[in-house]
Motif scaffolding. Structure first.
Motif, PDB file in Angstrom:
ATOM      1  N   UNK A  80       0.848  -1.185   0.000  1.00 11.77           N
ATOM      2  CA  UNK A  80       0.000   0.000   0.000  1.00 11.77           C
ATOM      3  C   UNK A  80       0.887   1.240   0.000  1.00 11.77           C
ATOM      4  N   UNK A  81       0.352   2.367  -0.453  1.00  9.54           N
ATOM      5  CA  UNK A  81       1.139   3.593  -0.528  1.00  9.54           C
ATOM      6  C   UNK A  81       1.090   4.321   0.812  1.00  9.54           C
ATOM      7  N   UNK A  82       2.223   4.942   1.159  1.00  6.63           N
ATOM      8  CA  UNK A  82       2.350   5.568   2.471  1.00  6.63           C
ATOM      9  C   UNK A  82       3.262   6.786   2.385  1.00  6.63           C
ATOM     10  N   UNK A  83       3.468   7.427   3.534  1.00  3.90           N
ATOM     11  CA  UNK A  83       4.376   8.554   3.657  1.00  3.90           C
ATOM     12  C   UNK A  83       4.072   9.659   2.632  1.00  3.90           C
ATOM     13  N   UNK A  84       5.090  10.201   1.987  1.00  5.37           N
ATOM     14  CA  UNK A  84       4.868  11.321   1.065  1.00  5.37           C
ATOM     15  C   UNK A  84       3.959  10.927  -0.091  1.00  5.37           C
ATOM     16  N   UNK A  85       4.047   9.674  -0.530  1.00  9.26           N
ATOM     17  CA  UNK A  85       3.202   9.220  -1.639  1.00  9.26           C
ATOM     18  C   UNK A  85       1.734   9.266  -1.258  1.00  9.26           C
ATOM     19  N   UNK A 101      -1.222  -3.020   9.723  1.00 11.13           N
ATOM     20  CA  UNK A 101      -2.174  -2.571   8.701  1.00 11.13           C
ATOM     21  C   UNK A 101      -3.107  -1.509   9.270  1.00 11.13           C
ATOM     22  N   UNK A 102      -2.740  -0.922  10.371  1.00 13.11           N
ATOM     23  CA  UNK A 102      -3.576   0.061  11.047  1.00 13.11           C
ATOM     24  C   UNK A 102      -3.918   1.227  10.121  1.00 13.11           C
ATOM     25  N   UNK A 103      -5.221   1.464   9.954  1.00 13.73           N
ATOM     26  CA  UNK A 103      -5.731   2.575   9.153  1.00 13.73           C
ATOM     27  C   UNK A 103      -5.207   2.568   7.708  1.00 13.73           C
ATOM     28  N   UNK A 131     -13.105   5.128  -1.635  1.00 15.86           N
ATOM     29  CA  UNK A 131     -14.313   4.871  -2.416  1.00 15.86           C
ATOM     30  C   UNK A 131     -14.104   5.292  -3.862  1.00 15.86           C
ATOM     31  N   UNK A 132     -14.818   4.628  -4.745  1.00 15.41           N
ATOM     32  CA  UNK A 132     -14.823   4.950  -6.178  1.00 15.41           C
ATOM     33  C   UNK A 132     -13.476   4.680  -6.840  1.00 15.41           C
ATOM     34  N   UNK A 133     -12.625   3.899  -6.172  1.00 14.38           N
ATOM     35  CA  UNK A 133     -11.371   3.484  -6.797  1.00 14.38           C
ATOM     36  C   UNK A 133     -11.240   1.976  -6.656  1.00 14.38           C
ATOM     37  N   UNK A 134     -10.520   1.369  -7.577  1.00 12.62           N
ATOM     38  CA  UNK A 134     -10.283  -0.072  -7.541  1.00 12.62           C
ATOM     39  C   UNK A 134      -8.781  -0.306  -7.508  1.00 12.62           C
ATOM     40  N   UNK A 135      -8.358  -1.116  -6.557  1.00 12.34           N
ATOM     41  CA  UNK A 135      -6.954  -1.499  -6.520  1.00 12.34           C
ATOM     42  C   UNK A 135      -6.025  -0.538  -5.810  1.00 12.34           C
ATOM     43  N   UNK A 136      -6.576   0.445  -5.087  1.00 13.15           N
ATOM     44  CA  UNK A 136      -5.742   1.390  -4.355  1.00 13.15           C
ATOM     45  C   UNK A 136      -5.871   1.144  -2.863  1.00 13.15           C
ATOM     46  N   UNK A 137      -4.741   1.013  -2.186  1.00  9.19           N
ATOM     47  CA  UNK A 137      -4.686   0.922  -0.731  1.00  9.19           C
ATOM     48  C   UNK A 137      -3.704   1.995  -0.245  1.00  9.19           C
ATOM     49  N   UNK A 138      -4.162   2.786   0.707  1.00  4.29           N
ATOM     50  CA  UNK A 138      -3.373   3.943   1.132  1.00  4.29           C
ATOM     51  C   UNK A 138      -3.614   4.197   2.620  1.00  4.29           C
ATOM     52  N   UNK A 139      -2.632   4.742   3.293  1.00  8.66           N
ATOM     53  CA  UNK A 139      -2.817   5.063   4.706  1.00  8.66           C
ATOM     54  C   UNK A 139      -3.785   6.230   4.859  1.00  8.66           C
ATOM     55  N   UNK A 140      -4.634   6.159   5.890  1.00  2.74           N
ATOM     56  CA  UNK A 140      -5.527   7.270   6.219  1.00  2.74           C
ATOM     57  C   UNK A 140      -4.680   8.479   6.596  1.00  2.74           C
ATOM     58  N   UNK A 141      -5.266   9.654   6.498  1.00  2.00           N
ATOM     59  CA  UNK A 141      -4.519  10.889   6.694  1.00  2.00           C
ATOM     60  C   UNK A 141      -3.816  10.930   8.047  1.00  2.00           C
ATOM     61  N   UNK A 142      -4.498  10.481   9.096  1.00  2.34           N
ATOM     62  CA  UNK A 142      -3.904  10.511  10.434  1.00  2.34           C
ATOM     63  C   UNK A 142      -2.659   9.633  10.506  1.00  2.34           C
ATOM     64  N   UNK A 143      -2.724   8.453   9.917  1.00  3.46           N
ATOM     65  CA  UNK A 143      -1.540   7.601   9.953  1.00  3.46           C
ATOM     66  C   UNK A 143      -0.445   8.166   9.045  1.00  3.46           C
ATOM     67  N   UNK A 144      -0.837   8.766   7.927  1.00  6.09           N
ATOM     68  CA  UNK A 144       0.150   9.374   7.036  1.00  6.09           C
ATOM     69  C   UNK A 144       0.946  10.443   7.766  1.00  6.09           C
ATOM     70  N   UNK A 145       0.253  11.252   8.562  1.00  2.39           N
ATOM     71  CA  UNK A 145       0.930  12.297   9.333  1.00  2.39           C
ATOM     72  C   UNK A 145       1.894  11.681  10.336  1.00  2.39           C
ATOM     73  N   UNK A 146       1.443  10.690  11.079  1.00  2.89           N
ATOM     74  CA  UNK A 146       2.298  10.062  12.091  1.00  2.89           C
ATOM     75  C   UNK A 146       3.495   9.372  11.438  1.00  2.89           C
ATOM     76  N   UNK A 197      -7.821  16.697  11.843  1.00  6.30           N
ATOM     77  CA  UNK A 197      -7.314  15.360  12.100  1.00  6.30           C
ATOM     78  C   UNK A 197      -8.076  14.756  13.270  1.00  6.30           C
ATOM     79  N   UNK A 198      -8.385  13.487  13.167  1.00  5.03           N
ATOM     80  CA  UNK A 198      -9.075  12.773  14.236  1.00  5.03           C
ATOM     81  C   UNK A 198      -8.041  12.403  15.303  1.00  5.03           C
ATOM     82  N   UNK A 199      -8.099  13.063  16.467  1.00  2.00           N
ATOM     83  CA  UNK A 199      -7.069  12.837  17.470  1.00  2.00           C
ATOM     84  C   UNK A 199      -7.130  11.436  18.066  1.00  2.00           C
ATOM     85  N   UNK A 200      -8.299  10.816  18.033  1.00  2.00           N
ATOM     86  CA  UNK A 200      -8.378   9.420  18.499  1.00  2.00           C
ATOM     87  C   UNK A 200      -7.536   8.515  17.606  1.00  2.00           C
ATOM     88  N   UNK A 201      -7.617   8.733  16.302  1.00  2.00           N
ATOM     89  CA  UNK A 201      -6.819   7.943  15.366  1.00  2.00           C
ATOM     90  C   UNK A 201      -5.330   8.262  15.506  1.00  2.00           C
TER      91      UNK A 201
END
Length: 252
Positions: free
Chosen positions: A75-80, A121-123, A128-143, A168-172
């Motif tokens: 899955x794509x992460x960090x700056x990507x 695999x957290x977050x 939605x509306x995409x096929x074949x894309x897995x990406x970190x949620x914004x909160x995890x991307x920031x961390x 940003x969701x502080x719980x996440x």
């Protein structure tokens, strides 16, 4: 008969997927070879292919589909991930691919795909509306980006990305920080997010939680840090937040 038209509907495909379409391994191999010789199919890496767009000669698969197609856990992460979300200040020719299954870095069409070890695999989401894309949620991307500054293009690029975020969701965030459970990460994240807490709608409770986790050690945010921040026991670059034009008030 299966041919270019059917394969071009797939962003990326393996030989096994071609076999599923044609029902014969020899026929599948011959089809891919024939289309490759005609310049209609390109090999990305071992057992990973994409078709070529007849209109402009570019490959059909995006860098993001290629990254997520490397293996079943990639899955794509960090700056990507920031790039995918449209929040990056710059677009690089490097794609950061987190994966539980290790793979060798490779280049394709001028893009360098770089392996990042994934322990969770957290977050990791499928937009939605995409096929074949897995990406970190914004909160995890920031961390993740605060944790691995070298995979975000440096501190200035990180601050540029964060300054474009409005919530940003502080719980996440807390869940991500706790998953890594690293004192230096709590220290860096707390310091940076405290500066943007109003823009990001973060509570003082969250900031205070980070402070309880930083320990007693003084650490350097970057190698060229020179100014000591007593609140966070952190040595930071002088005029840090003046690097970006947006965000909170500069530290002066």
């Amino acid at each position: 008969m299966v041919g270019y038209a059917e394969l071009s509907k797939l962003n990326i495909f393996s030989m096994d997927e071609v076999y599923d379409l044609v029902g014969n391994k020899k026929t599948a191999s011959s089809l891919v070879l024939r289309l490759s010789k005609k310049g209609l199919v390109k090999k990305i890496r071992n057992n990973l292919y994409t078709c070529v767009n007849l209109a402009d000669g570019s490959v059909i698969a995006s860098r993001y589909h290629i990254a997520c197609g490397i293996n079943e856990t990639s899955y794509i992460s960090h700056h990507t991930a920031f790039e995918y979300a449209g929040m990056a200040n710059q677009v690089y020719n490097e794609v950061y691919v987190s994966s539980k299954q290790r793979f060798s870095d490779f280049k394709f069409e001028g893009i360098h795909y770089k392996y990042v070890a994934s322990n969770t695999d957290l977050y990791v989401i499928e937009p939605k509306h995409t096929i074949g894309i897995r990406v970190t949620a914004l909160e995890r991307t920031v961390v993740d980006s605060i944790k691995d500054l070298e995979k975000i293009g440096g501190l200035e690029e990180l601050l540029n990305c964060i300054s474009s975020i409005h919530y940003l969701d502080e719980r996440m965030l807390k869940t991500c920080l706790d998953a890594y459970n690293m004192q230096f990460l709590y220290q860096k994240a707390g310091f940076i997010l405290d500066h943007y807490k109003y823009e990001l709608q973060l509570s003082n409770t969250f900031i205070d939680y980070c402070k309880t986790k930083i320990g007693k050690s003084t650490r350097y945010l970057t190698k060229d840090s020179a100014t000591y921040d007593n609140e966070w026991k952190l040595v930071i670059p002088e005029g840090l937040f003046e690097m970006t034009e947006q965000g909170g008030n500069p530290l002066v």
